[in-house]
Design an enzyme around this catalytic site. Structure first.
Site, PDB file in Angstrom:
ATOM      1  N   GLY A  75       0.831  -1.202   0.000  1.00 26.56           N
ATOM      2  CA  GLY A  75       0.000   0.000   0.000  1.00 26.56           C
ATOM      3  C   GLY A  75       0.864   1.250   0.000  1.00 26.56           C
ATOM      4  N   SER A  77       1.973   3.097  -2.428  1.00 32.04           N
ATOM      5  CA  SER A  77       1.888   4.013  -3.574  1.00 32.04           C
ATOM      6  C   SER A  77       0.910   5.154  -3.356  1.00 32.04           C
ATOM      7  CB  SER A  77       1.499   3.239  -4.840  1.00 32.04           C
ATOM      8  OG  SER A  77       0.218   2.652  -4.696  1.00 32.04           O
ATOM      9  N   VAL A 127      -1.758  -8.367  -2.928  1.00 37.23           N
ATOM     10  CA  VAL A 127      -1.377  -8.971  -1.646  1.00 37.23           C
ATOM     11  C   VAL A 127      -2.501  -9.806  -1.047  1.00 37.23           C
ATOM     12  CG1 VAL A 127       0.404  -7.280  -1.081  1.00 37.23           C
ATOM     13  CG2 VAL A 127      -1.971  -6.809  -0.450  1.00 37.23           C
ATOM     14  N   SER A 205      -6.522   0.585  13.030  1.00 34.77           N
ATOM     15  CA  SER A 205      -7.373   1.768  12.957  1.00 34.77           C
ATOM     16  C   SER A 205      -8.025   2.016  14.306  1.00 34.77           C
ATOM     17  CB  SER A 205      -8.461   1.576  11.896  1.00 34.77           C
ATOM     18  OG  SER A 205      -9.447   2.591  11.974  1.00 34.77           O
ATOM     19  N   TYR A 218     -15.284  -3.354   8.250  1.00 34.38           N
ATOM     20  CA  TYR A 218     -14.018  -2.620   8.383  1.00 34.38           C
ATOM     21  C   TYR A 218     -13.534  -2.660   9.827  1.00 34.38           C
ATOM     22  CZ  TYR A 218     -10.626   1.185   8.306  1.00 34.38           C
ATOM     23  OH  TYR A 218      -9.480   1.918   8.430  1.00 34.38           O
ATOM     24  N   ALA A 220     -14.219  -4.843  12.107  1.00 31.85           N
ATOM     25  CA  ALA A 220     -13.817  -6.211  12.441  1.00 31.85           C
ATOM     26  C   ALA A 220     -12.434  -6.540  11.881  1.00 31.85           C
ATOM     27  CB  ALA A 220     -14.847  -7.203  11.910  1.00 31.85           C
ATOM     28  N   THR A 221     -12.160  -6.095  10.640  1.00 28.77           N
ATOM     29  CA  THR A 221     -10.850  -6.405  10.051  1.00 28.77           C
ATOM     30  C   THR A 221      -9.726  -5.695  10.795  1.00 28.77           C
ATOM     31  OG1 THR A 221     -11.022  -4.599   8.411  1.00 28.77           O
ATOM     32  CG2 THR A 221     -11.826  -6.779   7.759  1.00 28.77           C
ATOM     33  N   LYS A 222      -9.975  -4.458  11.202  1.00 25.91           N
ATOM     34  CA  LYS A 222      -8.925  -3.706  11.888  1.00 25.91           C
ATOM     35  C   LYS A 222      -8.726  -4.194  13.323  1.00 25.91           C
ATOM     36  CE  LYS A 222      -7.575  -1.147   8.519  1.00 25.91           C
ATOM     37  NZ  LYS A 222      -6.197  -1.288   7.983  1.00 25.91           N
TER      38      LYS A 222
END
Length: 318
Positions: A75, A77, A127, A205, A218, A220-222
């Site tokens: 990430g 870029s 990725v 986050s 979102y 949950a993923t963080k």
């Protein structure tokens, strides 16, 4: 054509040079004719480099944190990842910048790094796919010998309101934000351990600590990234690998440019400012990157499994 890289150029300036005049001249030259978003990122990096320049001018030397190190930034870029890449390069690292699908975006970051006298190589890799991650890591280790620093900054922010959410979007969030983080660590950690250790910094986050209506996937993923970091510290610390995470709040990046600039969101921004203790609704990405550099340095030797909030006080309380 081979990717564009560049040799490390030592910072040079005569004793009689004026740092303020030098910085002012550079601003006028580099910022003319650029969009507001481009100017925002340029100013963040200019502030960082001006700080280094003043230090070098005062002490007649440059202290470089990552001289001779290889840093892999997924990430890298755009957004926070781009600023992390630029700042790592400014501190001497050879930065491997990874874009998800567009090589030109990674190359643009490398061009900027080389222009400032740094070193790096652009890459494209999805990725979310373990095979591409393994190929990426093998390529870098074969060319550079080892990876000293891994920063996992690839991520997406999409709504998943209950009853309305697209299951494919849910899967995409899990794959990009959580699975890719594990895939990268899984591929890099063995080489780090074999070479005596390394540093891994993941981007979590504030949403790992407080819920956000309509963005449950979102969050949950963080939160998953945060617990992944904590659990992996138990495995990696004995191998000399520090793994930690940064949990930013709202940060000024291209993904939220429309919200920050569109008059339609003025009332929303005013409300957000009231809820933010520091009254800074969107942090500068250079602030987040500065903490990442600390965690990737030897100064954070004693830190293992930590997730550090950097959210302008948003999660502190009501």
């Amino acid at each position: 054509m081979a990717p564009k890289t560049g040799p490390r150029m030592p910072l040079k300036r005569s004793r009689g040079a004026c740092p303020k005049a030098f910085a002012s001249s550079r601003r006028k030259t580099r910022l003319s004719g650029k969009s507001e978003q481009a100017v925002h990122f340029e100013l963040a990096i200019i502030r960082f480099w001006d700080h280094r320049d003043r230090w070098a001018f005062k002490e007649n030397r440059v202290q470089i944190m990552f001289q001779g190190k290889t840093a892999l930034v997924t990430g890298g870029s755009s957004g926070i990842g781009k600023v992390i890449s630029l700042m790592l390069a400014a501190e001497g690292a050879h930065v491997e910048v990874v874009a998800s699908s567009d090589m030109s975006k990674a190359q643009a970051v490398i061009d900027e790094i080389v222009e400032k006298g740094g070193m790096g190589t652009p890459h494209v890799a999805d990725v979310r796919k373990p095979s591409q991650v393994v190929e990426l890591v093998s390529n870098i280790e074969g060319r550079r010998g080892k990876i000293d620093v891994l920063v996992t900054a690839a991520g997406i922010f999409l709504p998943t309101a209950i009853g309305e959410a697209d299951v494919d979007v849910f899967d995409q969030m899990i794959d990009t934000n959580l699975k890719s983080t594990f895939y990268c660590i899984n591929a890099v950690a063995p080489g780090m351990a074999a070479n005596g250790g390394g540093k891994i910094v993941c981007i979590s986050s504030v949403a790992a600590f407080v819920g956000v209506s309509g963005y449950s996937a979102y969050c949950a993923t963080k939160a998953g990234v945060m617990m992944l970091v904590r659990s992996l510290a138990l495995e990696l610390a004995p191998k000399g690998i520090n793994i930690n995470a940064v949990a930013p709040g709202n940060t000024a990046t291209p993904i939220n440019a429309s919200i920050r600039q569109d008059p339609e969101y003025a009332s929303y921004l005013a409300e957000m400012e009231k809820k933010t203790p520091s009254r800074v609704t969107f942090s500068d990405p250079a602030d987040i990157a500065g903490l990442v550099l600390f965690l990737a340095s030897d100064k954070a030797r004693a830190m293992h499994g930590s997730t550090v909030l950097m959210d302008e006080g948003l999660s502190a309380g009501i």
